[in-house]
Enzyme design. Sequence first.
Site, PDB file in Angstrom:
ATOM      1  N   ALA A   1       0.971  -1.186  -0.049  1.00 59.72           N
ATOM      2  CA  ALA A   1       0.070   0.012   0.010  1.00 59.72           C
ATOM      3  C   ALA A   1       0.863   1.180  -0.184  1.00 59.72           C
ATOM      4  O   ALA A   1       2.267   1.147   0.401  1.00 59.72           O
ATOM      5  CB  ALA A   1      -0.815   0.002   1.330  1.00 59.72           C
TER       6      ALA A   1
ATOM      7  N   GLY B   1       0.444  -4.975   1.046  1.00 62.95           N
ATOM      8  CA  GLY B   1      -0.679  -4.993   0.228  1.00 62.95           C
ATOM      9  C   GLY B   1      -0.345  -5.675  -1.199  1.00 62.95           C
ATOM     10  O   GLY B   1      -1.277  -6.116  -1.746  1.00 62.95           O
TER      11      GLY B   1
ATOM     12  N   GLU C   1      -0.626  -9.269  -0.406  1.00 67.45           N
ATOM     13  CA  GLU C   1      -2.139  -9.480   0.064  1.00 67.45           C
ATOM     14  C   GLU C   1      -2.893  -9.623  -1.450  1.00 67.45           C
ATOM     15  O   GLU C   1      -3.653 -10.607  -1.539  1.00 67.45           O
ATOM     16  CB  GLU C   1      -2.464  -8.660   0.799  1.00 67.45           C
ATOM     17  CG  GLU C   1      -2.043  -8.641   2.347  1.00 67.45           C
ATOM     18  CD  GLU C   1      -2.421  -7.264   3.086  1.00 67.45           C
ATOM     19  OE1 GLU C   1      -2.005  -6.191   2.621  1.00 67.45           O
ATOM     20  OE2 GLU C   1      -2.864  -7.438   4.282  1.00 67.45           O
TER      21      GLU C   1
ATOM     22  N   GLU D   1       4.623  -4.852   7.297  1.00 67.86           N
ATOM     23  CA  GLU D   1       3.907  -3.879   8.110  1.00 67.86           C
ATOM     24  C   GLU D   1       4.375  -3.281   9.264  1.00 67.86           C
ATOM     25  O   GLU D   1       4.183  -2.180   9.744  1.00 67.86           O
ATOM     26  CB  GLU D   1       2.400  -4.095   8.172  1.00 67.86           C
ATOM     27  CG  GLU D   1       1.580  -4.106   6.731  1.00 67.86           C
ATOM     28  CD  GLU D   1       1.664  -5.391   5.685  1.00 67.86           C
ATOM     29  OE1 GLU D   1       2.543  -6.223   6.220  1.00 67.86           O
ATOM     30  OE2 GLU D   1       0.921  -5.505   4.876  1.00 67.86           O
TER      31      GLU D   1
HETATM   32  N1  DAK Z   1       4.605   3.103  -0.908  1.00 66.61           N
HETATM   33  C1  DAK Z   1       5.023   4.318  -1.483  1.00 66.61           C
HETATM   34  N2  DAK Z   1       6.138   4.334  -2.523  1.00 66.61           N
HETATM   35  C2  DAK Z   1       6.937   3.226  -2.400  1.00 66.61           C
HETATM   36  C3  DAK Z   1       6.530   1.988  -1.867  1.00 66.61           C
HETATM   37  C4  DAK Z   1       5.341   1.920  -1.003  1.00 66.61           C
HETATM   38  N3  DAK Z   1       4.956   0.953  -0.455  1.00 66.61           N
HETATM   39  N4  DAK Z   1       7.485   1.264  -2.033  1.00 66.61           N
HETATM   40  C5  DAK Z   1       8.303   1.965  -2.778  1.00 66.61           C
HETATM   41  N5  DAK Z   1       8.146   3.025  -3.027  1.00 66.61           N
HETATM   42  C6  DAK Z   1       8.575   4.188  -3.762  1.00 66.61           C
HETATM   43  C7  DAK Z   1       9.873   4.657  -2.822  1.00 66.61           C
HETATM   44  O1  DAK Z   1       9.517   5.712  -2.047  1.00 66.61           O
HETATM   45  C8  DAK Z   1      10.750   5.326  -4.178  1.00 66.61           C
HETATM   46  O2  DAK Z   1      10.095   6.377  -4.486  1.00 66.61           O
HETATM   47  P1  DAK Z   1      11.166   7.702  -5.077  1.00 66.61           P
HETATM   48  O3  DAK Z   1      12.025   7.935  -3.655  1.00 66.61           O
HETATM   49  O4  DAK Z   1      12.004   7.201  -6.136  1.00 66.61           O
HETATM   50  O5  DAK Z   1      10.187   8.821  -4.982  1.00 66.61           O
HETATM   51  C9  DAK Z   1      10.678   4.394  -5.380  1.00 66.61           C
HETATM   52  O6  DAK Z   1       9.405   3.675  -4.999  1.00 66.61           O
HETATM   53  C10 DAK Z   1      11.595   3.153  -5.392  1.00 66.61           C
HETATM   54  O7  DAK Z   1      11.703   2.771  -4.097  1.00 66.61           O
HETATM   55  P2  DAK Z   1      13.149   2.535  -3.540  1.00 66.61           P
HETATM   56  O8  DAK Z   1      14.254   3.357  -4.041  1.00 66.61           O
HETATM   57  O9  DAK Z   1      13.079   2.226  -1.835  1.00 66.61           O
HETATM   58  O10 DAK Z   1      13.806   1.111  -4.113  1.00 66.61           O
HETATM   59  P3  DAK Z   1      14.724  -0.086  -3.654  1.00 66.61           P
HETATM   60  O11 DAK Z   1      15.117  -0.988  -4.572  1.00 66.61           O
HETATM   61  O12 DAK Z   1      15.756   0.820  -2.728  1.00 66.61           O
HETATM   62  O13 DAK Z   1      13.962  -0.739  -2.542  1.00 66.61           O
HETATM   63  C11 DAK Z   1      12.103  -1.914  -1.653  1.00 66.61           C
HETATM   64  C12 DAK Z   1      12.721  -1.582  -2.863  1.00 66.61           C
HETATM   65  C13 DAK Z   1      10.525  -2.517  -2.084  1.00 66.61           C
HETATM   66  C14 DAK Z   1      12.638  -2.727  -0.707  1.00 66.61           C
HETATM   67  C15 DAK Z   1      11.552  -0.669  -0.716  1.00 66.61           C
HETATM   68  O14 DAK Z   1      11.101   0.339  -1.789  1.00 66.61           O
HETATM   69  C16 DAK Z   1      10.531  -0.743   0.390  1.00 66.61           C
HETATM   70  O15 DAK Z   1      10.989  -1.363   1.386  1.00 66.61           O
HETATM   71  N6  DAK Z   1       9.515  -0.497  -0.112  1.00 66.61           N
HETATM   72  C17 DAK Z   1       8.420  -0.577   1.089  1.00 66.61           C
HETATM   73  C18 DAK Z   1       7.837  -1.772   1.246  1.00 66.61           C
HETATM   74  C19 DAK Z   1       6.839  -2.084   2.338  1.00 66.61           C
HETATM   75  O16 DAK Z   1       6.879  -1.685   3.486  1.00 66.61           O
HETATM   76  N7  DAK Z   1       5.545  -2.388   1.752  1.00 66.61           N
HETATM   77  C20 DAK Z   1       4.646  -2.663   2.654  1.00 66.61           C
HETATM   78  C21 DAK Z   1       3.859  -1.433   2.755  1.00 66.61           C
HETATM   79  S1  DAK Z   1       2.498  -1.410   3.880  1.00 66.61           S
HETATM   80  C22 DAK Z   1      -4.085  -0.833   6.384  1.00 66.61           C
HETATM   81  C23 DAK Z   1      -4.238  -0.918   4.963  1.00 66.61           C
HETATM   82  C24 DAK Z   1      -3.202  -1.499   4.358  1.00 66.61           C
HETATM   83  C25 DAK Z   1      -1.946  -1.937   4.845  1.00 66.61           C
HETATM   84  C26 DAK Z   1      -1.779  -1.999   6.234  1.00 66.61           C
HETATM   85  C27 DAK Z   1      -2.892  -1.312   7.063  1.00 66.61           C
HETATM   86  N8  DAK Z   1      -5.020  -0.360   7.219  1.00 66.61           N
HETATM   87  C28 DAK Z   1      -5.570   0.910   6.591  1.00 66.61           C
HETATM   88  C29 DAK Z   1      -5.045  -0.613   8.758  1.00 66.61           C
HETATM   89  C30 DAK Z   1      -0.975  -2.456   4.047  1.00 66.61           C
HETATM   90  C31 DAK Z   1       0.527  -1.852   4.059  1.00 66.61           C
HETATM   91  C32 DAK Z   1       1.379  -2.031   3.324  1.00 66.61           C
HETATM   92  O17 DAK Z   1       1.449  -2.398   2.001  1.00 66.61           O
END
Ligand code: DAK
Length: 260
Positions: A66, A111, A114, A134
């Site tokens: 997400a 997400g 998921e 998360e």
């Molecule tokens: N959201 C927004 N932008 C993201 C993103 C994300 N999930 N993942 C990556 N990006 C963006 C980065 O900010 C970056 O943007 P710029 O800085 O270039 O503008 C671009 O994509 C490239 O990412 P990186 O530079 O970080 O690329 P790397 O190769 O260094 O790393 C990575 C890739 C996938 C390991 C890293 O980007 C990363 O850790 N991303 C986040 C992964 C993550 O934590 N995913 C889970 C998200 S939380 C809920 C509803 C939904 C959810 C929970 C609760 N409720 C409302 C209760 C769900 C939550 C999630 O999914």
Amino acid sequence: MNYENLLVEIDDDIAVITINRPKALNALNTAVLEELEHAFSDLLKRPQLACVILTGSGEKAFVAGADIAVMQAMTAVEAESFARLGHRVFNAIEAFPRPVIAAVNGFALGGGCELAMACDVRIAAVNARFGQPEVNLGVIPGFGGTLRLSRLVGKGRAKELIFTGDMVDAEEACRIGLANKVVSADQLLEEAGQMAVKIAGKGPLAVTLAKQAVNNGLEMDLDRAGYFEASLFGLCFSSAEQKEGMLAFLEKRPARFRGE
Ligand code: DAK
């Protein structure tokens, strides 16, 4: 129909939906979720459709989760409504009457994992990484991850992945039942397409009812699930495809389910 964040290609009876926000690693914001909901609902109007393939654009990510930038400032009420939108869309994909194959071409995190789990089958490129990170962000999976991951890989493994936020690679995902198979990145869409074509050659009603039997049966006790399965089995006998499938076997020829 044109979308801002999706590419939708329909080739006869197979649709390919590509989530297209590569600069944000295809992260899911409200617009992407609403477009996905619209795209799947639009595909319902195509009775000939046999299968859907869902993938992400670029070489790095299926969906990296997400959109954290959007979630960061949410109030509790907004977060709940965002989570409910995600549940609605993922439930619609899970209940979609045709099989949905996730072609996981890189990170499938949060997400994104998921979303892949809401699909019927996950084919992973060797560079795919799955995880529910998360807890790193101070939240729990909000789009059904606690439910679907534990059903797919078992309670113990699901808890380990969710509590640690660790990623698993494609091979490990396959070993624990999170992915169905691992293929080279350049073969991913080809493999997904081949599986879709194979499914398209089967009895369409039978495939739809089989999906319903598995999905619903898993949520029932064995007695009810058996009763439900028997009802759907009976329903198959009201279709022309059951007549054609069995006659074709007895006549030692391939069945023609789609009137070709
Ligand atoms: N959201 C927004 N932008 C993201 C993103 C994300 N999930 N993942 C990556 N990006 C963006 C980065 O900010 C970056 O943007 P710029 O800085 O270039 O503008 C671009 O994509 C490239 O990412 P990186 O530079 O970080 O690329 P790397 O190769 O260094 O790393 C990575 C890739 C996938 C390991 C890293 O980007 C990363 O850790 N991303 C986040 C992964 C993550 O934590 N995913 C889970 C998200 S939380 C809920 C509803 C939904 C959810 C929970 C609760 N409720 C409302 C209760 C769900 C939550 C999630 O999914």
